[in-house]
Every structure is written in structure tokens, then in C-alpha cells.
Design a protein around this motif. Structure first.
Motif, PDB file in Angstrom:
ATOM      1  N   UNK A 125      -3.980   1.583   1.671  1.00 41.02           N
ATOM      2  CA  UNK A 125      -3.533   3.311   1.061  1.00 41.02           C
ATOM      3  C   UNK A 125      -3.218   4.437   2.174  1.00 41.02           C
ATOM      4  N   UNK A 126      -1.986   5.105   2.384  1.00 40.77           N
ATOM      5  CA  UNK A 126      -2.391   6.242   2.795  1.00 40.77           C
ATOM      6  C   UNK A 126      -2.504   7.433   1.850  1.00 40.77           C
ATOM      7  N   UNK A 127      -2.930   8.487   2.302  1.00 44.21           N
ATOM      8  CA  UNK A 127      -3.213   9.736   1.052  1.00 44.21           C
ATOM      9  C   UNK A 127      -1.779   9.633   0.277  1.00 44.21           C
ATOM     10  N   UNK A 128      -1.119   9.907   1.220  1.00 41.30           N
ATOM     11  CA  UNK A 128       0.453  10.170   0.600  1.00 41.30           C
ATOM     12  C   UNK A 128       0.847   9.136  -0.577  1.00 41.30           C
ATOM     13  N   UNK A 153      -0.752   0.686  -8.183  1.00 37.00           N
ATOM     14  CA  UNK A 153      -0.855   0.209 -10.001  1.00 37.00           C
ATOM     15  C   UNK A 153      -0.463  -1.341  -8.898  1.00 37.00           C
ATOM     16  N   UNK A 154      -1.139  -2.646  -9.670  1.00 34.98           N
ATOM     17  CA  UNK A 154      -0.985  -3.431  -9.505  1.00 34.98           C
ATOM     18  C   UNK A 154      -1.017  -4.365 -10.871  1.00 34.98           C
ATOM     19  N   UNK A 182       0.930  -0.860   0.384  1.00 39.03           N
ATOM     20  CA  UNK A 182      -0.475  -0.278  -0.102  1.00 39.03           C
ATOM     21  C   UNK A 182       1.116   1.485  -0.165  1.00 39.03           C
ATOM     22  N   UNK A 183       1.676   1.477   0.669  1.00 37.93           N
ATOM     23  CA  UNK A 183       2.432   2.632   1.289  1.00 37.93           C
ATOM     24  C   UNK A 183       3.175   2.813  -0.081  1.00 37.93           C
ATOM     25  N   UNK A 212      -6.212  -6.553  -5.139  1.00 42.54           N
ATOM     26  CA  UNK A 212      -6.158  -4.513  -5.485  1.00 42.54           C
ATOM     27  C   UNK A 212      -6.901  -3.709  -4.246  1.00 42.54           C
ATOM     28  N   UNK A 213      -8.039  -4.132  -4.407  1.00 40.48           N
ATOM     29  CA  UNK A 213      -9.172  -3.162  -3.681  1.00 40.48           C
ATOM     30  C   UNK A 213      -8.540  -2.601  -1.880  1.00 40.48           C
TER      31      UNK A 213
END
Length: 414
Positions: free
Chosen positions: A111-114, A119-120, A87-88, A104-105
Motif C-alpha cells: 500500500x502507498x502511504x496515501x 480492510x479485507x 492495495x491502492x 492480507x499482509x
């Protein structure tokens, strides 16, 4: 190695051939590829053939230039760490099922906002979720029933599998391309992508792209077996007087003329042309349709000369040819390996066995390629990656190691 992708980091969670190949090609172009495995090794960690010390030579070569993180992927804690790493990081290659903990979902939701939008690339078996591997999709695509001696009957003779897991390697290469295409789109739009590449679709799609599918449907039947002859053109293996077997191919007028000159068969070729009413210089079709008579002419000459003499004549006339080697001979051949800039000095392999290792297949004349990098030891970079990617302290990592959630380098496991 080149540094074209040195600003790209990828989390790879994979096993066997296709998925590790995708990561390997990215790593050889400079990407930081972090392979995450179960702490005891993935399904391919002990894949045959093993050295006396128990190290897999297959794993060692498919994972060069990568980093290795070892987690307990059977535990919720280990899976959570793996998801957080993907995620990061924002880029992921895997062949885990689409509904696994690394869906993927599920990763995108963590995922953090940053982080860049996920893309997987996910390698599947078949598009409908069925499992598959190289040899099973090859069976489905029909190629093993097109190989074998020409006299074999299509219906009763056995199939002949290819030894090379070609669909795995083609799929791996396609996935590396698909990942970079998806990342280029994200660079332009900010939107990530989920890319699924079924191994079976690569096989059946290649059957279509090559024109073979259209051919079968047009003819309404299967193509006959051809032994070692090239379909639709002139080419076959021949045997020299000293027993050396070699392959020749003539797909252009220049190649054909060179072969005729090298073998000194202009007169019998001319006589055959007069008898059957064709000009073999006109193209592939007449040469293919009259291949058996042509094969006899060339084999008659080959039988009277040692290969070294024939090779000299073919080289002088610009022919396309090569002698057959065993795999061991190829691995030991100066022209193919020792004097080939593709290969660099042996890195410090985990197996302790030194041998030539490949650089990137692509050659960039304006840049100097780096030497091949070694594969990591399993878990060699666990502490480094968890600290840099997730910001964990050495104390926190130590607790995870003590709990069995994280494993460090297995360098001394044997």
C-alpha cells in the motif's frame, strides 16, 4: 440500485457464490465493485447453466452492477497488478486462500502511504484451512438428516440435500455486513482490519444461533424427521380437491383462529380439545404435539374444496398460506415478479437474453431505486480501471495487452 455507498470502491477477487454475493449486495447499494478475474474467466465463469451462446446465467446474475478487469493471474505480472489494485483501493473481498498472493499482509505491504489502511474480507472453507463448499458444510451441520418423510428411519434412510446453496448466500450477506462494520471502525480509528469468514462456521454457527444445537444436546439425541411439517408449531402442506398443494402456518393465536374459521373446523377442533384435554389457542406446544390429529381434520376439509375457494376463505380470514409453485411458475408469476417493484426492466445482459432483474432487496421508501444494471463482459473495464486506479497510460496498457498480461472485453468471444 441505491447510491448509499457511492463513495466506496471495492476490489473483488472471487468465484462461485458466496464471495460474488457479497460484492453484488454492495454494488446494489451503489458501491463501485471491481471484480478481477483471470483473463480466461474465473472458476465460475462458465458455470452451468449456459445459454446457447455459452454465457453463464449464474455468473451474469451474481455480477450485476460490477466492473470487470481481466488479468493473467497465473503470471507474476498479472498478480502484481491485482495486488496493486487492491492495495491502492484499500477494500477487498475475496475467497482466495489466506496464504495466496492476495494475502492480507502482502496487499497491505504494497500500500502507498496515501491509501486507506487495508480492510479485507476473506471467505474460507473451515476455520482450520480445510476446503469446503455449501453442500459439504450442510452435510456436516446435520440438516440433510432432519429432512425427508416422517416415516424414514434416522439411521438407515438417506439424507436429503436442500437445492438452494443457502450457506453460500448467508455467508455472502454476512460478509457484506462484516465489511461495512470493519469500514465503520476504520472511519473512527483509521485502522483497517482483516476479516475472515469461514463458510463452515456460518453453517455450524447458525445451527447454534437457531437453538438447534442446544436442543440436540439437551435431548441427547437427534430430532425426528417431520416431512413438510413445521418443527415446534402448526404448519404443513395440504392438498385441495383439485390436486393443488399449498402450505399453511399458524404460529400466533390470530393465525390459528383465522385458520380454524377459514376451514370451518371449530366443532371437530373443540371435540379434539375435549378428548385430549388441551386448548389449541394456548400456543405452539399443544398444536405441535397433537399435529397428526389436527392435520387429519384440516386435510379432510381441504379434500372437499378446490384450492381457489380455499384460498379465498383463507385470505378473508387473514391466514398465512401459499400454494406450491414450480420454479418456472414462480419465475413467470405476475404477483411474485411482473407486478413486484423488486424487479426492473431487463438490462443489456451479456448473454443477450432479456428477463426481469432484481433491484436491491432493501426498499427505501424515501428514495427512488434505479433500474437493475447489467453484468459486465469479462475484461470490459480493464483499460478504464488500470488507467484510473494505477495511472497507466494507454500505451502502457497496450503493451500489457500485447504481452497477454491484460485482456480486454470478451464481448465478441463467441
Amino acid at each position: 440500485m441505491y447510491n448509499l455507498l457511492n463513495d466506496l470502491s471495492i476490489i473483488e477477487v472471487s468465484s462461485f457464490v458466496a464471495s460474488p454475493t457479497a460484492g453484488l449486495y454492495c454494488a446494489q447499494m451503489g458501491a463501485e465493485v471491481i471484480r478481477v478475474d483471470h483473463k480466461a474467466g474465473g472458476l465460475d465463469y462458465d458455470r452451468y447453466m449456459l445459454t446457447r451462446e455459452g454465457r453463464s446465467l449464474s455468473w451474469e446474475n451474481l455480477n450485476r452492477a460490477k466492473k470487470s478487469v481481466a488479468l493473467d493471474l497465473r503470471s507474476p505480472e498479472g498478480r502484481e497488478l491485482c495486488v496493486e489494485l487492491a492495495a491502492r483501493t484499500g477494500q477487498m473481498i475475496t475467497n482466495l486462500p489466506e496464504q495466496s498472493f492476495l494475502a492480507h499482509d502482502a496487499v497491505k505491504a504494497a500500500q502507498p502511504k496515501a491509501a486507506p489502511d487495508l480492510t479485507s474480507v476473506r471467505i474460507m472453507g473451515w476455520h482450520d484451512g480445510r476446503q469446503a463448499m455449501d453442500f459439504t458444510v450442510n452435510a456436516a451441520a446435520g440438516y440433510p438428516l432432519m429432512t425427508g418423510p416422517e416415516e424414514w428411519d434416522m439411521q438407515t434412510a438417506p439424507p436429503v440435500n436442500q437445492v438452494l446453496p443457502a450457506w453460500d448466500f448467508i455467508t455472502g450477506a454476512y460478509c457484506a455486513f462484516a465489511l461495512l462494520a470493519a469500514l465503520r471502525r476504520r472511519d473512527a480509528s483509521g485502522e483497517g482490519s482483516e476479516v475472515r469468514v469461514p463458510l463452515g462456521d456460518v453453517a455450524i454457527g447458525t445451527l447454534a444461533n437457531s437453538g438447534t444445537m442446544a436442543e440436540m444436546l439437551y435431548r441427547g439425541a437427534d430430532r425426528q424427521r417431520l416431512g413438510n411439517a413445521i418443527w415446534g408449531a402448526f404448519g404443513r402442506d395440504f392438498r385441495a380437491k383439485d390436486g393443488v398443494r399449498f402450505m399453511v402456518a399458524a404460529l400466533t393465536p390470530k393465525q390459528w383462529d383465522g385458520l380454524v374459521e377459514a376451514f370451518g373446523v371449530a366443532v371437530p377442533i373443540g371435540q379434539l380439545e375435549a378428548r385430549v384435554g388441551v386448548k389449541f389457542v394456548d400456543g405452539d406446544r399443544p398444536r405441535f404435539e397433537h399435529r397428526h390429529a389436527l392435520f387429519d381434520i384440516f386435510q379432510n376439509v381441504a379434500s372437499g374444496h378446490d384450492y381457489k375457494a380455499l384460498a379465498a376463505r383463507m385470505a378473508a380470514h387473514g391466514c398465512t398460506f401459499e400454494r406450491y409453485r414450480t420454479a418456472f411458475e414462480a419465475a413467470s408469476d405476475p404477483e411474485l415478479v411482473t407486478d413486484n417493484p423488486l424487479f426492473g426492466p431487463s438490462p443489456a445482459n451479456p448473454s443477450g437474453f432479456g428477463y426481469p432483474a432484481t433491484r436491491s432487496f432493501a426498499n427505501l421508501p424515501a428514495q427512488t431505486p434505479g433500474d437493475p444494471a447489467p453484468a459486465p463482459y469479462l475484461g470490459q473495464h480493464s483499460e478504464e480501471v488500470l488507467a484510473e486506479r494505477l495511472g497507466l497510460s494507454s500505451g502502457a496498457i497496450g503493451k500489457l495487452v500485447d504481452a497477454g498480461t491484460v485482456a480486454l472485453s470478451d464481448k465478441d468471444r463467441i
